[in-house]
Design a protein around this motif. Structure first.
Motif, PDB file in Angstrom:
ATOM      1  N   MET A   1      -0.506 -16.658   2.268  1.00 20.62           N
ATOM      2  CA  MET A   1      -0.588 -15.142   2.079  1.00 20.62           C
ATOM      3  C   MET A   1       0.278 -14.414   3.094  1.00 20.62           C
ATOM      4  N   LEU A   2       0.543 -15.170   3.982  1.00 20.97           N
ATOM      5  CA  LEU A   2       1.268 -14.226   5.152  1.00 20.97           C
ATOM      6  C   LEU A   2       2.776 -14.254   4.674  1.00 20.97           C
ATOM      7  N   HIS A   3       3.351 -15.054   4.047  1.00 14.95           N
ATOM      8  CA  HIS A   3       4.748 -14.952   3.482  1.00 14.95           C
ATOM      9  C   HIS A   3       4.715 -14.214   2.299  1.00 14.95           C
ATOM     10  N   ILE A   4       3.699 -13.825   1.642  1.00 18.52           N
ATOM     11  CA  ILE A   4       3.641 -12.789   0.409  1.00 18.52           C
ATOM     12  C   ILE A   4       3.455 -11.496   1.095  1.00 18.52           C
ATOM     13  N   LEU A   5       2.924 -11.426   2.154  1.00 16.62           N
ATOM     14  CA  LEU A   5       2.778  -9.932   2.925  1.00 16.62           C
ATOM     15  C   LEU A   5       4.021  -9.765   3.538  1.00 16.62           C
ATOM     16  N   ALA A   6       4.812 -10.956   3.820  1.00 19.31           N
ATOM     17  CA  ALA A   6       6.330 -10.411   4.502  1.00 19.31           C
ATOM     18  C   ALA A   6       7.032 -10.267   3.433  1.00 19.31           C
ATOM     19  N   ILE A   7       6.821 -10.253   2.238  1.00 19.09           N
ATOM     20  CA  ILE A   7       7.487  -9.755   1.035  1.00 19.09           C
ATOM     21  C   ILE A   7       7.367  -8.134   1.004  1.00 19.09           C
ATOM     22  N   THR A   8       5.660  -7.862   0.543  1.00 19.18           N
ATOM     23  CA  THR A   8       5.405  -6.754   0.063  1.00 19.18           C
ATOM     24  C   THR A   8       5.139  -5.874   1.359  1.00 19.18           C
ATOM     25  N   ALA A   9       4.768  -6.164   2.518  1.00 22.83           N
ATOM     26  CA  ALA A   9       4.402  -5.232   3.603  1.00 22.83           C
ATOM     27  C   ALA A   9       5.900  -4.503   3.991  1.00 22.83           C
ATOM     28  N   PRO A  10       6.700  -5.160   4.043  1.00 18.53           N
ATOM     29  CA  PRO A  10       7.941  -4.030   4.498  1.00 18.53           C
ATOM     30  C   PRO A  10       8.400  -2.948   3.629  1.00 18.53           C
ATOM     31  N   ILE A  11       8.275  -3.142   2.368  1.00 19.40           N
ATOM     32  CA  ILE A  11       8.508  -2.374   1.351  1.00 19.40           C
ATOM     33  C   ILE A  11       7.614  -0.997   1.333  1.00 19.40           C
ATOM     34  N   TYR A  12       6.088  -1.327   1.517  1.00 19.71           N
ATOM     35  CA  TYR A  12       5.282  -0.313   1.762  1.00 19.71           C
ATOM     36  C   TYR A  12       5.481   0.378   3.124  1.00 19.71           C
ATOM     37  N   LEU A  13       5.745  -0.257   4.083  1.00 19.20           N
ATOM     38  CA  LEU A  13       6.012   0.292   5.257  1.00 19.20           C
ATOM     39  C   LEU A  13       6.850   1.601   5.153  1.00 19.20           C
ATOM     40  N   ILE A  14       8.004   1.130   4.557  1.00 23.29           N
ATOM     41  CA  ILE A  14       9.206   2.106   4.554  1.00 23.29           C
ATOM     42  C   ILE A  14       8.613   3.271   3.642  1.00 23.29           C
ATOM     43  N   ILE A  15       7.832   3.106   2.647  1.00 25.79           N
ATOM     44  CA  ILE A  15       7.248   4.061   1.729  1.00 25.79           C
ATOM     45  C   ILE A  15       6.329   4.865   2.634  1.00 25.79           C
ATOM     46  N   ALA A  16       5.750   4.181   3.488  1.00 26.67           N
ATOM     47  CA  ALA A  16       4.736   4.879   4.578  1.00 26.67           C
ATOM     48  C   ALA A  16       5.566   5.803   5.332  1.00 26.67           C
ATOM     49  N   ALA A  17       6.728   5.489   5.862  1.00 25.23           N
ATOM     50  CA  ALA A  17       7.599   6.069   6.748  1.00 25.23           C
ATOM     51  C   ALA A  17       8.330   7.306   6.037  1.00 25.23           C
ATOM     52  N   GLY A  18       8.503   7.224   4.692  1.00 25.78           N
ATOM     53  CA  GLY A  18       8.811   8.364   4.022  1.00 25.78           C
ATOM     54  C   GLY A  18       7.930   9.472   3.697  1.00 25.78           C
ATOM     55  N   TYR A  19       6.519   9.101   3.481  1.00 27.77           N
ATOM     56  CA  TYR A  19       5.381   9.816   3.180  1.00 27.77           C
ATOM     57  C   TYR A  19       5.284  10.573   4.779  1.00 27.77           C
TER      58      TYR A  19
END
Length: 317
Positions: A1-19
């Motif tokens: 599961m960690l390798h999947i979060l390594a794909i999705t988490a950075p995407i949503y962290l950048i979205i969070a930074a924009g927010y």
């Protein structure tokens, strides 16, 4: 599961930074619109052109992919219209806007960065094919249906459809698709300086697009009927990818990378201009709330989908 979060988490962290940057005043709404125009008019067209122009035409013009994605999208639109009009007695614009929210993905701003991490250069080809379906079928069809009703309905329906198709020639991403197909078909190549310039511009598409998505969520409120919000979110994040998966299963097999890309693009939240196009029908409040709910929920649904694709279906890139 960690390798999947390594794909999705950075995407949503950048979205969070924009927010957060919008929430605390570092960037204003007009700033985000400028960045969004930069992505739409320069970065994404450059990326699409690069992906298509450097591959043989037979490789990028995949009929099975187009049929599967179009079939799944039309199935979801039909279901949403039947539920909205027949079961819930909604107006045609409301039912159509819910259909649009379920069938039109944010393929460029959210989908491409995720699929790119998973599949590499194939993501560009899949994005171009997905955008062909969205721009030539889903968007014109939904706009035409939303305007259908009352006196002179047939005239307005045909007029709206014609206007939508005509405006495609002004869409920079559609022009990039046409140019990429032309270079691929004719086996043309840009001079090295121009090719490198386009490559540099294309690399900016993912982070800037994700940042803009986050900024666009600032100020959105969860107004509207909760059941309708849940219905649209479920339709977009579950029913749309499921419908595309069924179509892929029924049609002749395609390359595993494209199969994974088609389902993932369908699983993305709705397009970022969803509340903008709904303003004409007075539904911007509901659609903005649906966009916020679906974008937040997509972090969990996409992570779960990636896990299921790898562990249950054996789909890997």
């Amino acid at each position: 599961m960690l390798h999947i979060l390594a794909i999705t988490a950075p995407i949503y962290l950048i979205i969070a930074a924009g927010y957060l940057s919008g929430r605390f005043g570092m960037f204003s709404k007009p700033d985000m619109r400028v960045l969004g125009r930069f992505v739409i008019h320069f970065c994404l067209p450059a990326m699409i052109f690069n992906a298509l122009s450097k591959r043989p035409l037979a490789e990028v013009l995949n009929g099975t992919y187009l049929l599967a994605y179009a079939g799944g999208s039309l199935a979801v639109i039909t279901l949403a219209m039947l539920v909205g009009r027949r079961l819930r007695g909604q107006s045609t614009p409301m039912a159509t806007m819910q259909s649009l929210g379920m069938a039109a993905s944010n393929s460029g701003f959210v989908g491409f960065p995720i699929v790119l991490q998973l599949l590499g250069p194939t993501a560009g080809v899949a994005l171009a094919l997905t955008m062909l379906v969205e721009n030539l079928l889903v968007l014109p069809l939904c706009f035409a249906m939303a305007d259908n009703g009352g006196q002179n309905a047939a005239q307005r329906w045909h007029h709206t459809l014609w206007i939508s198709l005509r405006n495609l020639l002004k869409n920079p991403m559609v022009l990039a698709i046409l140019a990429g197909f032309s270079f691929s078909m004719l086996d043309l190549h840009l001079p090295a300086v121009l090719a490198q310039t386009i490559q540099i511009v294309a690399t900016a598409s993912s982070p800037v697009a994700l940042f803009v998505i986050g900024g666009s969520l600032v100020g959105l409120k969860l107004d509207g009927v909760r059941r309708d919000l849940a219905w649209v979110a479920m339709g977009k994040l579950i029913l749309h990818p499921l419908a595309v998966f069924v179509c892929l299963w029924l049609l002749p097999p395609i390359a595993p990378e494209l199969r994974v890309a088609a389902v993932l693009f369908a699983a993305m939240p709705m397009l970022s201009i969803y509340p903008v196009v709904a303003q004409k029908y007075g539904l911007e409040g509901f659609t903005a709330a649906a966009l916020l709910v679906t974008t937040v929920a997509s972090f969990f649904s996409i992570s779960a989908l990636l896990w299921a694709m790898q562990h249950w279906l054996g789909w890997t890139a």
